[in-house]
Design a protein around this motif. Structure first.
Motif, PDB file in Angstrom:
ATOM      1  N   ARG A   1      67.061 109.062   1.562  1.00 27.62           N
ATOM      2  CA  ARG A   1      66.627 109.993   0.683  1.00 27.62           C
ATOM      3  C   ARG A   1      66.996 111.221   1.338  1.00 27.62           C
ATOM      4  O   ARG A   1      66.479 111.684   2.299  1.00 27.62           O
ATOM      5  CB  ARG A   1      65.280 110.132   0.352  1.00 27.62           C
ATOM      6  CG  ARG A   1      64.754 111.282  -0.610  1.00 27.62           C
ATOM      7  CD  ARG A   1      63.421 111.032  -0.975  1.00 27.62           C
ATOM      8  NE  ARG A   1      62.928 112.204  -2.054  1.00 27.62           N
ATOM      9  CZ  ARG A   1      61.958 112.189  -3.038  1.00 27.62           C
ATOM     10  NH1 ARG A   1      61.609 111.227  -2.833  1.00 27.62           N
ATOM     11  NH2 ARG A   1      61.788 113.343  -3.369  1.00 27.62           N
ATOM     12  N   CYS A   2      68.014 112.090   0.670  1.00 27.13           N
ATOM     13  CA  CYS A   2      68.580 113.338   1.225  1.00 27.13           C
ATOM     14  C   CYS A   2      68.347 114.575   0.016  1.00 27.13           C
ATOM     15  O   CYS A   2      69.462 115.142  -0.045  1.00 27.13           O
ATOM     16  CB  CYS A   2      69.851 113.116   1.702  1.00 27.13           C
ATOM     17  SG  CYS A   2      70.099 112.298   3.288  1.00 27.13           S
ATOM     18  N   PHE A   3      67.540 114.409  -0.733  1.00 24.65           N
ATOM     19  CA  PHE A   3      67.133 115.392  -2.000  1.00 24.65           C
ATOM     20  C   PHE A   3      65.838 115.615  -2.183  1.00 24.65           C
ATOM     21  O   PHE A   3      64.985 114.983  -1.543  1.00 24.65           O
ATOM     22  CB  PHE A   3      67.980 114.643  -3.241  1.00 24.65           C
ATOM     23  CG  PHE A   3      67.199 113.512  -3.595  1.00 24.65           C
ATOM     24  CD1 PHE A   3      65.998 113.681  -4.410  1.00 24.65           C
ATOM     25  CD2 PHE A   3      67.368 112.330  -3.337  1.00 24.65           C
ATOM     26  CE1 PHE A   3      65.314 112.287  -4.985  1.00 24.65           C
ATOM     27  CE2 PHE A   3      66.754 111.003  -3.553  1.00 24.65           C
ATOM     28  CZ  PHE A   3      65.637 111.251  -4.511  1.00 24.65           C
ATOM     29  N   ASP A   4      65.723 116.792  -2.733  1.00 24.23           N
ATOM     30  CA  ASP A   4      64.391 117.326  -2.939  1.00 24.23           C
ATOM     31  C   ASP A   4      64.084 116.992  -4.715  1.00 24.23           C
ATOM     32  O   ASP A   4      65.016 117.207  -5.230  1.00 24.23           O
ATOM     33  CB  ASP A   4      64.198 118.959  -2.735  1.00 24.23           C
ATOM     34  CG  ASP A   4      64.139 119.172  -1.180  1.00 24.23           C
ATOM     35  OD1 ASP A   4      63.213 118.396  -0.574  1.00 24.23           O
ATOM     36  OD2 ASP A   4      64.970 119.954  -0.816  1.00 24.23           O
ATOM     37  N   SER A   5      62.861 116.555  -4.783  1.00 26.25           N
ATOM     38  CA  SER A   5      62.451 116.348  -6.273  1.00 26.25           C
ATOM     39  C   SER A   5      60.863 116.411  -6.266  1.00 26.25           C
ATOM     40  O   SER A   5      60.193 115.602  -5.693  1.00 26.25           O
ATOM     41  CB  SER A   5      63.115 115.046  -6.902  1.00 26.25           C
ATOM     42  OG  SER A   5      62.612 114.929  -7.920  1.00 26.25           O
TER      43      SER A   5
ATOM     44  N   ASP B   1      62.839 113.848   5.456  1.00 22.17           N
ATOM     45  CA  ASP B   1      63.229 113.784   6.577  1.00 22.17           C
ATOM     46  C   ASP B   1      63.838 112.434   6.848  1.00 22.17           C
ATOM     47  O   ASP B   1      63.595 111.491   7.006  1.00 22.17           O
ATOM     48  CB  ASP B   1      62.191 113.760   7.726  1.00 22.17           C
ATOM     49  CG  ASP B   1      62.674 114.037   8.917  1.00 22.17           C
ATOM     50  OD1 ASP B   1      63.780 113.526   9.492  1.00 22.17           O
ATOM     51  OD2 ASP B   1      61.759 114.300   9.922  1.00 22.17           O
ATOM     52  N   PRO B   2      65.638 112.447   6.608  1.00 21.04           N
ATOM     53  CA  PRO B   2      66.227 111.152   6.495  1.00 21.04           C
ATOM     54  C   PRO B   2      66.054 110.446   7.997  1.00 21.04           C
ATOM     55  O   PRO B   2      66.385 109.257   8.022  1.00 21.04           O
ATOM     56  CB  PRO B   2      67.586 111.663   6.274  1.00 21.04           C
ATOM     57  CG  PRO B   2      67.614 113.030   6.316  1.00 21.04           C
ATOM     58  CD  PRO B   2      66.224 113.563   6.219  1.00 21.04           C
TER      59      PRO B   2
ATOM     60  N   LYS C   1      71.386 120.260   4.082  1.00 17.28           N
ATOM     61  CA  LYS C   1      70.582 120.292   5.328  1.00 17.28           C
ATOM     62  C   LYS C   1      70.175 118.836   5.729  1.00 17.28           C
ATOM     63  O   LYS C   1      70.251 118.793   6.944  1.00 17.28           O
ATOM     64  CB  LYS C   1      69.605 121.313   5.281  1.00 17.28           C
ATOM     65  CG  LYS C   1      68.526 121.008   4.155  1.00 17.28           C
ATOM     66  CD  LYS C   1      67.354 122.251   4.540  1.00 17.28           C
ATOM     67  CE  LYS C   1      66.229 121.582   3.406  1.00 17.28           C
ATOM     68  NZ  LYS C   1      65.222 122.775   3.258  1.00 17.28           N
ATOM     69  N   TYR C   2      69.846 118.144   4.820  1.00 16.20           N
ATOM     70  CA  TYR C   2      69.392 116.923   5.203  1.00 16.20           C
ATOM     71  C   TYR C   2      70.470 115.761   5.743  1.00 16.20           C
ATOM     72  O   TYR C   2      70.400 115.193   6.697  1.00 16.20           O
ATOM     73  CB  TYR C   2      68.687 116.188   3.859  1.00 16.20           C
ATOM     74  CG  TYR C   2      67.491 117.036   3.692  1.00 16.20           C
ATOM     75  CD1 TYR C   2      66.662 117.200   4.288  1.00 16.20           C
ATOM     76  CD2 TYR C   2      67.517 117.355   2.126  1.00 16.20           C
ATOM     77  CE1 TYR C   2      65.462 118.025   3.813  1.00 16.20           C
ATOM     78  CE2 TYR C   2      66.384 118.042   1.554  1.00 16.20           C
ATOM     79  CZ  TYR C   2      65.372 118.491   2.562  1.00 16.20           C
ATOM     80  OH  TYR C   2      64.264 119.138   1.968  1.00 16.20           O
TER      81      TYR C   2
ATOM     82  N   CYS D   1      73.525 108.351   2.233  1.00 19.78           N
ATOM     83  CA  CYS D   1      72.842 109.399   1.933  1.00 19.78           C
ATOM     84  C   CYS D   1      72.590 109.728   0.688  1.00 19.78           C
ATOM     85  O   CYS D   1      73.836 110.390  -0.017  1.00 19.78           O
ATOM     86  CB  CYS D   1      73.423 110.782   2.885  1.00 19.78           C
ATOM     87  SG  CYS D   1      73.236 110.533   4.615  1.00 19.78           S
ATOM     88  N   ASN D   2      71.385 109.544  -0.048  1.00 26.48           N
ATOM     89  CA  ASN D   2      71.575 109.897  -1.558  1.00 26.48           C
ATOM     90  C   ASN D   2      71.107 111.346  -1.796  1.00 26.48           C
ATOM     91  O   ASN D   2      70.046 111.691  -1.483  1.00 26.48           O
ATOM     92  CB  ASN D   2      70.395 108.693  -1.984  1.00 26.48           C
ATOM     93  CG  ASN D   2      70.342 108.890  -3.424  1.00 26.48           C
ATOM     94  OD1 ASN D   2      71.411 109.084  -4.273  1.00 26.48           O
ATOM     95  ND2 ASN D   2      69.322 108.314  -4.042  1.00 26.48           N
TER      96      ASN D   2
END
Length: 367
Positions: free
Chosen positions: A106-110, A121-122, A213-214, A201-202
């Motif tokens: 997970r590399c996204f905010d939601s 935090d990947p 940034k992630y 990295c999604n």
């Protein structure tokens, strides 16, 4: 020969969404709560290859048969899975059966999609998965090295397991075993921590081109080579479109390849696989083989009798086959080679296998 990739990761990172996109299906539940995938889903996907399309056209083939890849959507793992937390180590056993692991990160905010952790935090997320797999390997190794079971192990397996245990006890990465032992024997141990990895990295749509940034933090830690930046949601959207709409949409968001194309290519790289072809009026077909595969072994992928009775292989490179518009002109222009048992098949070779099944000789196709 096909290969199987298991899609793993923490709950709610987009595994099932990616699986559905890659396999053009809705087999996997993709709900906004942990553990929505209870049993692993598996889908077989045709591997796209423009070279095969060209061969089929040149040979006026009645059939075109691509090689395939299988994707397995494995339930989300959590910290403590090796000790039965979440859905427990039942699902760790599903990972043992695959050839390569696709780590969905997970590399996204939601705010609308639950996260099993407090923040995104990947690096931490992958460390959780790798730790659980290592602990599962440790438990498996210890059980198999017990005195009673130790006697049933073959010498190659025993040496690998003892070496793996030594590495774990010394806090060393098991990657060192990959260069030390033969790949097939290593795979037969079922150790999770030595399987080839692809990191996906999604990201959200805004980050698909340059990351965020992630993804930067993840690549700083794990490097670019096995890391793919993709969006499971975008892949799902692309999958719903017809060919022309798909091309236009990909141009609009400025991506040149689908996630499937990138993952297949990377899978062939990390598993060290090549493709050869057979082509004639009846069919043009792609075949998957390990790199550095001899001509008889490649023939055996078509049929075991072809390996046993191998005589020679009529061989034309893909480029020469296309430039000369098929077998006849390739032969006439000196581009066809007769290769024997020591020949190492190259990626893209077009082969016509001649083999002997007593009392007659045969070949795989008539050009």
């Amino acid at each position: 020969m096909s290969f199987r990739c298991g899609i793993v990761g923490l709950p709610n990172v987009g595994k099932s969404t990616l699986f559905n996109a890659l396999t053009d299906s809705n087999k996997a539940q993709a709900e906004n709560f942990p553990f929505c995938t209870i049993d692993p889903n598996e889908g077989v996907v045709i591997v796209p290859d423009e070279r095969l399309d060209k061969l089929a056209t040149i040979s006026s083939s009645k059939k075109k048969i691509n090689t395939t890849i299988s994707f397995v959507d494995i339930a989300g793992l959590v910290k403590g899975a090796s000790k039965g937390e979440g859905l427990g180590n039942k699902f760790l056993s599903h990972i043992r059966e695959v050839d390569a692991i696709i780590h969905m990160i997970r590399c996204f905010d939601s705010d609308s999609i639950q996260n099993v952790n407090l923040n995104v935090d990947p690096v931490r997320d992958l460390e959780i998965i790798e730790t659980e797999m290592l602990l599962a390997d440790l438990e498996s190794i210890q059980k198999r090295l017990e005195k009673k079971k130790k006697k049933t192990l073959e010498d190659g397996q025993l040496e690998i397991l003892e070496s793996a245990l030594e590495h774990i006890n010394n806090n060393q990465n098991l990657d060192a075993l990959i260069n030390k032992f033969e790949k097939k024997t290593l795979h037969q141990t079922g150790l999770l921590s030595v399987k080839p990895n692809i990191f996906v990295c999604n990201v959200d749509e805004q980050s698909i081109k340059n990351g965020n940034k992630y993804t930067k933090a993840f690549i700083d830690k794990y490097g670019k080579y096995n890391t793919i930046i993709a969006s499971a949601d975008i892949e799902n959207q692309i999958n719903q479109l017809d060919r022309e709409e798909r091309i236009n949409y990909m141009k609009m968001i400025d991506i040149k390849e689908t996630g499937l194309d990138v993952i297949v290519r990377k899978g062939y790289e990390i598993l060290q696989l090549d493709t050869f072809f057979t082509s004639g009026p009846e069919e043009s077909r792609a075949w998957t083989i390990p790199k550095n595969c001899s001509a008889p072994k490649a023939a055996g992928v078509i049929h075991t009798d072809f390996e046993k009775g191998f005589i020679r292989s009529e061989t034309v490179s893909f480029k020469d086959f296309v430039n000369n518009k098929g077998w006849t002109n390739s032969k006439a222009n000196g581009k066809m080679r007769l290769e024997g048992k020591d020949y190492i098949v190259k990626d893209g070779d077009v082969l016509n296998i001649r083999f002997n099944t007593w009392p007659k000789s045969f070949h795989t196709q008539v050009g």
